[in-house]
Design an enzyme around this catalytic site. Structure first.
Site, PDB file in Angstrom:
ATOM      1  CG  ASP A   1      24.880  -8.801  24.885  1.00 37.00           C
ATOM      2  OD1 ASP A   1      23.855  -8.395  25.483  1.00 37.00           O
ATOM      3  OD2 ASP A   1      24.907  -9.017  23.665  1.00 37.00           O
TER       4      ASP A   1
ATOM      5  CD1 TRP B   1      18.818   5.259  36.790  1.00 30.38           C
ATOM      6  CD2 TRP B   1      17.736   3.307  36.735  1.00 30.38           C
ATOM      7  NE1 TRP B   1      17.574   5.487  36.249  1.00 30.38           N
ATOM      8  CE2 TRP B   1      16.897   4.314  36.201  1.00 30.38           C
ATOM      9  CE3 TRP B   1      17.273   1.997  36.778  1.00 30.38           C
ATOM     10  CZ2 TRP B   1      15.600   4.041  35.731  1.00 30.38           C
ATOM     11  CZ3 TRP B   1      15.988   1.722  36.315  1.00 30.38           C
ATOM     12  CH2 TRP B   1      15.161   2.740  35.804  1.00 30.38           C
TER      13      TRP B   1
ATOM     14  N   GLY C   1      26.070   4.569  34.775  1.00 28.96           N
ATOM     15  CA  GLY C   1      26.136   4.321  36.207  1.00 28.96           C
ATOM     16  C   GLY C   1      25.226   5.145  37.089  1.00 28.96           C
TER      17      GLY C   1
ATOM     18  CG  ASP D   1      25.786  -1.199  29.849  1.00 32.22           C
ATOM     19  OD1 ASP D   1      24.709  -0.647  30.130  1.00 32.22           O
ATOM     20  OD2 ASP D   1      26.315  -1.120  28.722  1.00 32.22           O
TER      21      ASP D   1
ATOM     22  CG  ASP E   1      17.505   3.326  32.223  1.00 30.56           C
ATOM     23  OD1 ASP E   1      16.345   3.435  31.782  1.00 30.56           O
ATOM     24  OD2 ASP E   1      18.298   4.279  32.257  1.00 30.56           O
TER      25      ASP E   1
ATOM     26  CE  LYS F   1      15.459   3.087  28.631  1.00 30.22           C
ATOM     27  NZ  LYS F   1      16.543   4.074  28.433  1.00 30.22           N
TER      28      LYS F   1
END
Length: 245
Positions: free
Chosen positions: A122, A85, A83, A106, A146, A186
C-alpha cells in the site's frame, strides 16, 4: 451471455457491437461494464499488441505529444497494477536492455514485466516511500501516478480520496525527482484540485491538464502533467500529519 448486433460505423456503414445479457448473479452495473469492455477498441487493441491494459495507450499518447520518456531514465509508477503504464515506460526507457529503470508499487500483485521492479504494498503505508527510493537507487526522472481509491458511491467522499492520493504522490515526487523531472498524475474533475495545482505550479516550471484520447469520453478522469521540477525540498504531508497526531 453475449449477443452480437450491428451498429453504425463498420462495413457498409454498420459495425458489430456486443450486447451482454444480465446473468442471474450479475448486477446491472457489472453487466454494463462488461459490455463496455467488450466493445472498447482500446481493450481489443491492447490484447492484440500484448499490452497489460488499455491504460498503456493513455501514457503512450501523452508521451507522444510531450516527449517525456527517454532511454536511460529512471521512472516510478504509483498504482502500477495491472501494469500497462509500467510496461509502456519500460519499453520507452529501455530498462529491459539495462539502459534505464522502472519501479512500481500497488496493493495488487502483477505478473512480472521485463524491465520493471515491482513491490506489492500500500502506497499509504509509512514505509512505502523509502522502499521505493531504495528500489530506485537514486533520483527519478519521472513519477507516474494512475492511483485511484476504491469508490464508495458517495461522489464527495470519492473525490476527496483521489485528491488525498494525488497529494501524497506530489509529496513523494518532490522527494525523489531530480531537477527538471516530470510528474504525471490522474485526477477526477472537481473543486478540490485547485490547491494541488497551485502547489505544482510552485514546484514545477509548467503545469498542464491533459485528457488523452484513450481516456473514455464519459469518464471524469483527467491527468495533470507537471514538467521542469525545481527541486525545492519541503516538509511533506506525511510528516505534517504525523506531527499533528
Amino acid at each position: 451471455m453475449a449477443k452480437t448486433t450491428k451498429g453504425p460505423g463498420g462495413p457498409g456503414g454498420r459495425e458489430l457491437k456486443t450486447r451482454v445479457k444480465t446473468a442471474r448473479k450479475r448486477t446491472l452495473s457489472s453487466t454494463l461494464w462488461l459490455q463496455r469492455q467488450l466493445n472498447d477498441p482500446y481493450v481489443a487493441r491492447a490484447k492484440r499488441e500484448g499490452w497489460r491494459s488499455r491504460a498503456a495507450f493513455k501514457l503512450l499518447e501523452i508521451d507522444e505529444k510531450f516527449h517525456l520518456l527517454q532511454p536511460g531514465q529512471k521512472i516510478v509508477d504509483l498504482g502500477a497494477a495491472p501494469g500497462g503504464w509500467a510496461q509502456a515506460a519500460a519499453r520507452k526507457v529501455k530498462s529491459a536492455e539495462g539502459r534505464g529503470k522502472v519501479v512500481g508499487i500497488d496493493l495488487l500483485d502483477i505478473e512480472p514485466i521485463a524491465g520493471v521492479d515491482f513491490a506489492v504494498q500500500d502506497f499509504l503505508a509509512p514505509e512505502a516511500p523509502e522502499r521505493l527510493k531504495a528500489m530506485l537507487g537514486g533520483e527519478a526522472d519521472g513519477v507516474l501516478s494512475d492511483m485511484a481509491a476504491n469508490t464508495t458511491g458517495h461522489k464527495r467522499t470519492d473525490h476527496l480520496r483521489i485528491i488525498h492520493l494525488a497529494e501524497l504522490a506530489v509529496e513523494f515526487a518532490g522527494e525523489v525527482l531530480k531537477p527538471g523531472g516530470f510528474f504525471l498524475c490522474k485526477l477526477f474533475q472537481g473543486g478540490e484540485t485547485g490547491e494541488l495545482v497551485t502547489r505544482l505550479k510552485r514546484d514545477y516550471a509548467l503545469v498542464r491538464h491533459v485528457k488523452p484520447g484513450a481516456s473514455r469520453a464519459d469518464s471524469a478522469e483527467l491527468y495533470v502533467l507537471a514538467t521542469g521540477f525545481r527541486a525545492m525540498r519541503f516538509g511533506g504531508l506525511r510528516s505534517n500529519l504525523a506531527e499533528t497526531e
